[in-house]
Design an enzyme around this catalytic site. Structure first.
Site, PDB file in Angstrom:
ATOM      1  N   HIS A 187     -71.778  59.255  71.519  1.00 10.91           N
ATOM      2  CA  HIS A 187     -73.055  59.476  70.884  1.00 10.91           C
ATOM      3  C   HIS A 187     -72.969  59.562  69.365  1.00 10.91           C
ATOM      4  O   HIS A 187     -73.845  59.090  68.645  1.00 10.91           O
ATOM      5  CB  HIS A 187     -73.627  60.780  71.444  1.00 10.91           C
ATOM      6  CG  HIS A 187     -74.898  61.208  70.820  1.00 10.91           C
ATOM      7  ND1 HIS A 187     -76.008  60.397  70.796  1.00 10.91           N
ATOM      8  CD2 HIS A 187     -75.253  62.341  70.189  1.00 10.91           C
ATOM      9  CE1 HIS A 187     -76.989  61.040  70.180  1.00 10.91           C
ATOM     10  NE2 HIS A 187     -76.554  62.207  69.787  1.00 10.91           N
ATOM     11  N   GLY A 218     -79.478  57.106  53.630  1.00 10.58           N
ATOM     12  CA  GLY A 218     -79.648  56.075  52.601  1.00 10.58           C
ATOM     13  C   GLY A 218     -81.058  56.015  52.033  1.00 10.58           C
ATOM     14  O   GLY A 218     -81.250  55.867  50.822  1.00 10.58           O
ATOM     15  N   ARG A 254     -72.213  70.495  73.550  1.00  9.15           N
ATOM     16  CA  ARG A 254     -72.099  69.168  74.167  1.00  9.15           C
ATOM     17  C   ARG A 254     -70.735  68.866  74.754  1.00  9.15           C
ATOM     18  O   ARG A 254     -70.634  68.290  75.826  1.00  9.15           O
ATOM     19  CB  ARG A 254     -72.394  68.124  73.099  1.00  9.15           C
ATOM     20  CG  ARG A 254     -73.807  68.216  72.657  1.00  9.15           C
ATOM     21  CD  ARG A 254     -74.082  67.259  71.549  1.00  9.15           C
ATOM     22  NE  ARG A 254     -75.512  67.331  71.290  1.00  9.15           N
ATOM     23  CZ  ARG A 254     -76.122  66.696  70.319  1.00  9.15           C
ATOM     24  NH1 ARG A 254     -75.431  65.940  69.494  1.00  9.15           N
ATOM     25  NH2 ARG A 254     -77.411  66.806  70.181  1.00  9.15           N
TER      26      ARG A 254
HETATM   27  C1  LIG Z   1     -80.099  58.274  70.529  1.00  6.98           C
HETATM   28  C2  LIG Z   1     -79.744  59.247  69.445  1.00  6.98           C
HETATM   29  C3  LIG Z   1     -80.428  60.447  69.328  1.00  6.98           C
HETATM   30  C4  LIG Z   1     -80.109  61.346  68.320  1.00  6.98           C
HETATM   31  N1  LIG Z   1     -80.803  62.513  68.244  1.00  6.98           N
HETATM   32  C5  LIG Z   1     -80.529  63.374  67.237  1.00  6.98           C
HETATM   33  C6  LIG Z   1     -81.277  64.568  67.086  1.00  6.98           C
HETATM   34  O1  LIG Z   1     -82.180  64.863  67.868  1.00  6.98           O
HETATM   35  N2  LIG Z   1     -80.974  65.387  66.075  1.00  6.98           N
HETATM   36  C7  LIG Z   1     -79.989  65.106  65.183  1.00  6.98           C
HETATM   37  O2  LIG Z   1     -79.782  65.877  64.249  1.00  6.98           O
HETATM   38  N3  LIG Z   1     -79.274  63.972  65.298  1.00  6.98           N
HETATM   39  C8  LIG Z   1     -79.511  63.096  66.293  1.00  6.98           C
HETATM   40  N4  LIG Z   1     -78.773  61.949  66.402  1.00  6.98           N
HETATM   41  C9  LIG Z   1     -77.799  61.606  65.366  1.00  6.98           C
HETATM   42  C10 LIG Z   1     -78.497  61.048  64.147  1.00  6.98           C
HETATM   43  O3  LIG Z   1     -79.613  60.281  64.535  1.00  6.98           O
HETATM   44  C11 LIG Z   1     -77.617  60.159  63.297  1.00  6.98           C
HETATM   45  O4  LIG Z   1     -76.394  60.759  63.093  1.00  6.98           O
HETATM   46  C12 LIG Z   1     -78.236  59.915  61.948  1.00  6.98           C
HETATM   47  O5  LIG Z   1     -79.562  59.490  62.083  1.00  6.98           O
HETATM   48  C13 LIG Z   1     -77.456  58.919  61.136  1.00  6.98           C
HETATM   49  O6  LIG Z   1     -78.164  58.629  59.957  1.00  6.98           O
HETATM   50  P1  LIG Z   1     -77.518  57.770  58.808  1.00  6.98           P
HETATM   51  O7  LIG Z   1     -78.533  57.683  57.739  1.00  6.98           O
HETATM   52  O8  LIG Z   1     -76.204  58.333  58.442  1.00  6.98           O
HETATM   53  O9  LIG Z   1     -77.230  56.346  59.439  1.00  6.98           O
HETATM   54  P2  LIG Z   1     -78.167  55.280  60.213  1.00  6.98           P
HETATM   55  O10 LIG Z   1     -79.505  55.792  60.482  1.00  6.98           O
HETATM   56  O11 LIG Z   1     -77.339  54.776  61.330  1.00  6.98           O
HETATM   57  O12 LIG Z   1     -78.365  54.136  59.163  1.00  6.98           O
HETATM   58  C14 LIG Z   1     -77.371  53.226  58.843  1.00  6.98           C
HETATM   59  C15 LIG Z   1     -77.934  52.255  57.858  1.00  6.98           C
HETATM   60  O13 LIG Z   1     -76.877  51.493  57.310  1.00  6.98           O
HETATM   61  C16 LIG Z   1     -77.185  50.125  57.356  1.00  6.98           C
HETATM   62  N5  LIG Z   1     -75.908  49.414  57.424  1.00  6.98           N
HETATM   63  C17 LIG Z   1     -74.849  49.676  58.219  1.00  6.98           C
HETATM   64  N6  LIG Z   1     -73.844  48.847  57.951  1.00  6.98           N
HETATM   65  C18 LIG Z   1     -74.275  48.048  56.952  1.00  6.98           C
HETATM   66  C19 LIG Z   1     -73.677  46.986  56.222  1.00  6.98           C
HETATM   67  N7  LIG Z   1     -72.424  46.600  56.440  1.00  6.98           N
HETATM   68  N8  LIG Z   1     -74.431  46.377  55.282  1.00  6.98           N
HETATM   69  C20 LIG Z   1     -75.711  46.758  55.010  1.00  6.98           C
HETATM   70  N9  LIG Z   1     -76.295  47.768  55.661  1.00  6.98           N
HETATM   71  C21 LIG Z   1     -75.577  48.397  56.619  1.00  6.98           C
HETATM   72  C22 LIG Z   1     -78.090  49.963  58.535  1.00  6.98           C
HETATM   73  O14 LIG Z   1     -78.865  48.803  58.371  1.00  6.98           O
HETATM   74  C23 LIG Z   1     -78.917  51.239  58.439  1.00  6.98           C
HETATM   75  O15 LIG Z   1     -79.961  51.051  57.519  1.00  6.98           O
HETATM   76  C24 LIG Z   1     -79.078  61.045  67.416  1.00  6.98           C
HETATM   77  C25 LIG Z   1     -78.392  59.853  67.541  1.00  6.98           C
HETATM   78  C26 LIG Z   1     -78.691  58.983  68.574  1.00  6.98           C
HETATM   79  C27 LIG Z   1     -77.866  57.760  68.727  1.00  6.98           C
END
Ligand SMILES: Cc1cc2nc3c(=O)[nH]c(=O)nc-3n(C[C@H](O)[C@H](O)[C@H](O)COP(=O)(O)OP(=O)(O)OC[C@H]3O[C@@H](n4cnc5c(N)ncnc54)[C@H](O)[C@@H]3O)c2cc1C
Ligand code: FES
Lengths: 257, 637
Positions: free
Chosen positions: B401, B45, B330
């Protein structure tokens, strides 16, 4: 173990607020501090009492969402640790714990232990970035970065923006937070073009947002969960002085000096 | 429902170039006339919001935390992949593509994955330019490591805080646009409904989490970047607030939900210690590069680890998979951990754990060498467990995860609702049935920085959008729905806390639809979830009002959605009568316990259509074709 908690309860920004006493019974030593509060909240809910509001999200010490004072210490007694990572094995039977929100003019209380830290975002908006739009970057290895510089940049960049530094500071200054971002970017070649403009903008914004001035007390470093060193403030001050001199006209206009 | 994946024709190497060339462009002067809503400020985002604003669009970005910098992406530890081949070790775009398709067990779309591998190299350049302090070699070049089963070193990292540093880079780009007035950031604001007008997504309805105010926001397109739904299992490595509400409410308005049963279990998490546990903590997979996984050979061996001589230890991954050893993917590592614990050879108080032992690595590299690589992870482990991993082996166990499933999107990342785009973990696109380590960060940033800015422009340039505002009846109707749900939740006043429902849902899914699943367990899960959902609406206890900061109410809304999604997850798992990737159906395994795919019958993405409360969801199938990487039985022997 059994503990007595005195928790700051404040319904909303206009409520004066007060301390309320709770008994936490049969606390497991392996729980995190926030899990202990989760359990308390479930008990309160079942009794029909309003649960205690506190912020948290990652619960791994990295998002910076959690934080409050425990017996006057930001994030509690364990060094280098956020409250979400603080575990109950640090406490003992019969302890009296006083929980209060961050107190700073720039961080108004929203409810109970929850405060408004949006001032930190505004400091970043004032220059805490490198202006490089998507698509315009050269190859990642085109500009070499000496390992020591990258390491120092990373040390400063580890800041999680929790606000403990402000809460611990008698002046409620945001110097450690601001200095950390300035130092992170100033250590890297990519950060040079905007280096001096950045420091002027960010420092001015911190003042505008009602943070106090740094008088080098060092409480911030002591409570920082990421152990960001005071050096970042010295670095910021050096850059600020240099920038103020070199850009004195702009500074006078903007009133940052 | 028509599923048109819009995959460009012709050779895969040229597909993205061709698609980009064929896309309609929005004239630079016209971009400022368009507005875009982005829900989420994680890697996907924030990168999308910043990039769209740089192009000139007016962006409104939403997150539920108090600052966009706190999105769950911040917690990613290990690293991000890119096919740079800086190490000269045989990597290439084609190899990253190949590994990802194979790693996903042949349930991802080839063209999407190829594009992801291509773009991976630009991501690193962009992040370096933003000042992301990636690890460096002494000569000043970028350092790499091998990660999560890859046989080349293509993972870029910033100590154990790669997600944090990448997110801060994207966040800073976002804040720069906030300062320029092109992005309006609404933190502590939760999307609770999607407005669809004339068949197109035209806005959202939100609740201000501080004042409780319900408000409509209109736009020319809506982007969901709301992350994964792993918390449907209650205990997961996700942040406490991670939820499915944005995508689930969009699903209920018509967006197909694809492959909900493709969930990833991470093999290296700190084991559960008690009922009160609120989340599970991941120990980065990079630890498997130097740590050796073992359990005692004897069942119920209660000796401490140092009392067990080497000959009486079973390094079961090294034994079973001699060429990949501790670095198997994994899903394979997780299932093997479960298997040895099921045999009664698990360690720790609960017997649900295996050792991850660094003593050999410490001898080889010295404690300082290990500290340099994993210092912060070791500290985190000690803080949580009270044990020092420099002296005693870590105990680890698998945990939920990541979710490969999500809203169905076409090659343009658009859902089945025109004008509704879905990026990052919230969509289903690139990882098939199993995601490789360090590729979620890559995908989130590919989507946000480099794909969406093109495909969204193409949509806007081609769509003839009527002018609408928030006075439109659709907004009233969605607002009414949102308000009605809040009132309903607050009026139950039952006897059970919302958390207790969430825990029970999670336990059911973990046991019946977790690391392994079978027909009976899945049918049981569906039944139990229905009963639990009914009880929730009759017996949940949500105190307080709707017009204030009310964390219990926020949680209750999210759990209500999880209780619906959980059922679909189990229905999907039941339907997919094969094993693939993270989806292990006990009925389908090779004699030595490996997952057995059924490409004849299940080589498709399952895209579910919502059929109303209580209705049977409708299954649509997008057939998958493998022209470049011929499906084979995965083997890591
Ligand atoms: C502990 C951990 C370690 C990880 N390590 C790795 C790694 O080393 N390498 C790798 O490639 N991946 C890793 N991953 C996976 C990766 O971090 C995530 O898949 C990725 O960061 C998700 O990004 P995103 O932008 O899709 O969502 P997110 O970063 O989850 O962001 C979601 C956003 O949506 C907002 N939101 C959600 N619902 C609503 C709503 N209803 N209204 C308004 N806002 C909302 C939240 O506020 C947030 O801003 C890891 C995951 C975890 C849990
Ligand atoms: S909850 Fe994220 S740092 Fe404590």
């Amino acid at each position: 173990m059994n503990l007595t908690l005195h928790i700051w309860r404040q319904k909303n920004a206009s409520d004066p607020g007060r301390m309320v006493r709770y008994e936490a019974k049969n606390v497991n030593a392996d729980m995190s501090f926030l899990e202990m509060l989760d359990v308390l909240n479930e008990e309160l809910t079942l009794k029909g009492e309003d649960p205690v509001a506190f912020d948290s999200d990652c619960r791994e010490g990295i998002c910076g969402m959690c934080g409050f004072m425990i017996n006057g210490v930001a994030h509690g007694p364990q060094r280098g640790t956020t409250v979400c990572q603080l575990h109950m094995r640090r406490f003992k039977e019969g302890d009296q714990l006083h929980l209060e929100p961050w107190r700073a003019r720039a961080f108004p209380v929203i409810k109970d232990l929850v405060v408004d830290r949006s001032a930190f975002d505004r400091i970043i908006q004032a220059g805490g970035f490198i202006s490089v739009s998507t698509g315009s970057a050269p190859d990642g290895n085109a500009i070499l970065v000496p390992k020591p510089a990258a390491d120092l940049a990373m040390d400063a960049a580890a800041c999680i923006g929790c606000g403990a530094c402000v809460a611990a500071c008698p002046n409620a200054a945001a110097a450690l937070f601001t200095g950390a971002k300035i130092t992170h970017l100033a250590k890297l070649p990519q950060g040079q073009p905007e280096r001096y403009q950045r420091v002027l903008g960010m420092v001015a914004q911190a003042r505008q947002d009602l943070f106090g001035s740094c008088t080098n007390i060092g409480e911030c470093e002591a409570v920082c969960p990421k152990a960001i060193p005071l050096d970042v403030i010295a670095g910021m001050n050096r850059d600020f002085i240099k920038a103020s001199w070199e850009r004195r006209e702009e500074v006078i206009e903007k009133g940052a000096g | 429902m028509q599923l048109d994946s819009r995959i460009p024709s012709g050779p895969i190497e040229k597909a993205w170039d061709k698609a980009r060339f064929e896309m309609k462009l929005v004239n630079p002067a016209n971009k400022r006339k368009y507005s875009v809503i982005v829900v989420g400020s994680g890697l996907a985002g924030a990168s999308a919001s910043a990039s769209l604003a740089e192009l000139g669009y007016n962006v409104k970005c939403f997150c539920f935390q108090d600052s966009p910098r706190r999105a769950h992406s911040i917690a990613a530890q290990g690293g991000i992949n890119a096919a740079k081949n800086y190490q000269n070790d045989g990597d290439s775009i084609y190899r990253l593509f190949y590994d990802t398709v194979k790693g996903g067990d042949f349930r991802a779309r080839e063209a999407n994955v190829y594009r992801l591998a291509q773009i991976s190299v630009n991501i690193i350049d962009q992040c370096v330019a933003q000042g992301v302090p990636f690890a460096r070699e002494y000569g000043g070049t970028l350092a790499n490591r091998s990660f999560g089963g890859a046989q080349v070193s293509r993972t870029f990292y910033a100590r154990g805080q790669t997600g944090q540093q990448l997110l801060l880079g994207a966040y800073q780009a976002l804040e720069r646009q906030v300062a320029s007035g092109k992005v309006k950031m609404l933190a502590r604001t939760e999307m609770l409904g999607l407005a669809v007008i004339d068949g197109r997504a035209r806005g959202i309805v939100t609740r201000d989490l501080i004042t409780g105010k319900v408000e409509s926001h209109v736009a020319d397109a809506v982007v969901l970047a709301s992350g994964g739904y792993g918390n449907v299992y209650y205990l997961s490595t996700n942040a406490k607030g991670s939820n499915c509400t944005a995508i689930w409410r969009a699903h209920k308005r018509g967006a197909a939900f694809a492959n909900p049963c493709f969930t990833q279990i991470h093999p290296t998490c700190i084991p559960v210690s008690g009922e009160y546990q609120s989340k599970l903590t991941l120990m980065s997979e990079s630890l498997r590069n130097d740590g050796r996984i073992w359990v005692p050979k004897k069942k119920g061996d209660k000796r401490t680890p140092e009392q067990i001589p080497d000959a009486e230890r079973d390094y079961y991954l090294e034994r079973r998979y001699p060429s990949f050893g501790n670095l198997v993917p994994r899903d394979v590592a997780s299932r093997n951990a479960k298997a040895v614990c099921d045999e009664g050879r698990g360690v720790g108080e609960t017997g649900l754990g295996v050792y991850l032992d660094f003593s050999d690595a410490i001898q080889r590299l010295g404690a300082d060498g290990i500290r340099e690589r994993y210092g912060n992870l070791f500290e985190m482990y000690e803080r949580i467990t009270g044990e020092d991993p420099y002296r005693v082996p870590m105990r680890i166990f698998p945990a939920i995860h990541y979710t490969m499933g999500g809203l169905w999107v076409d090659y343009h990342l658009m859902s089945t609702i025109p004008g509704l785009f879905v990026i990052g973990e919230a969509n289903f696109s690139d990882h098939g049935a199993n995601r490789l380590g360090a590729s979620a960060l890559m995908q989130g940033l590919a989507d946000g920085y480099f794909i969406l800015p093109y495909t969204l422009g193409n949509y806007l340039a081609g769509a003839k959008l009527e002018k609408v505002d928030t006075a439109h009846a659709e907004f009233r109707s969605v607002e009414n729905e949102v308000n009605a749900m809040t009132r309903r939740l607050l009026s139950i006043r039952g006897k059970r806390t919302v958390s207790s429902f969430h825990r029970e849902l999670g336990k059911t899914l973990w046991e019946d639809c977790g690391m392994s699943r079978n027909r009976a367990s899945l049918e049981g899960a569906i039944r139990k979830i229905r009963v639990l959902r009914e009880e929730f609406w009759g017996n949940a206890d949500v105190l307080g009002g709707g017009e204030e900061l009310n964390q219990a109410l926020e949680h209750a809304g999210r759990v209500a959605d999880f209780l619906e999604l959980g059922e679909l997850l189990a229905i999907d798992a039941l339907q997919r009568d094969e094993s693939c990737g993270g989806h292990f159906r006990e009925e389908h395994q090779t004699p030595d316990g490996e997952a057995l795919r059924d490409d004849e019958r299940f080589c498709y993405a399952a895209a579910w259509e919502y059929a109303g409360a209580g209705g049977q969801p409708v299954l649509n199938k997008e057939p998958l074709k493998f022209e470049y990487v011929p499906p084979t039985q995965r083997s890591y022997k």
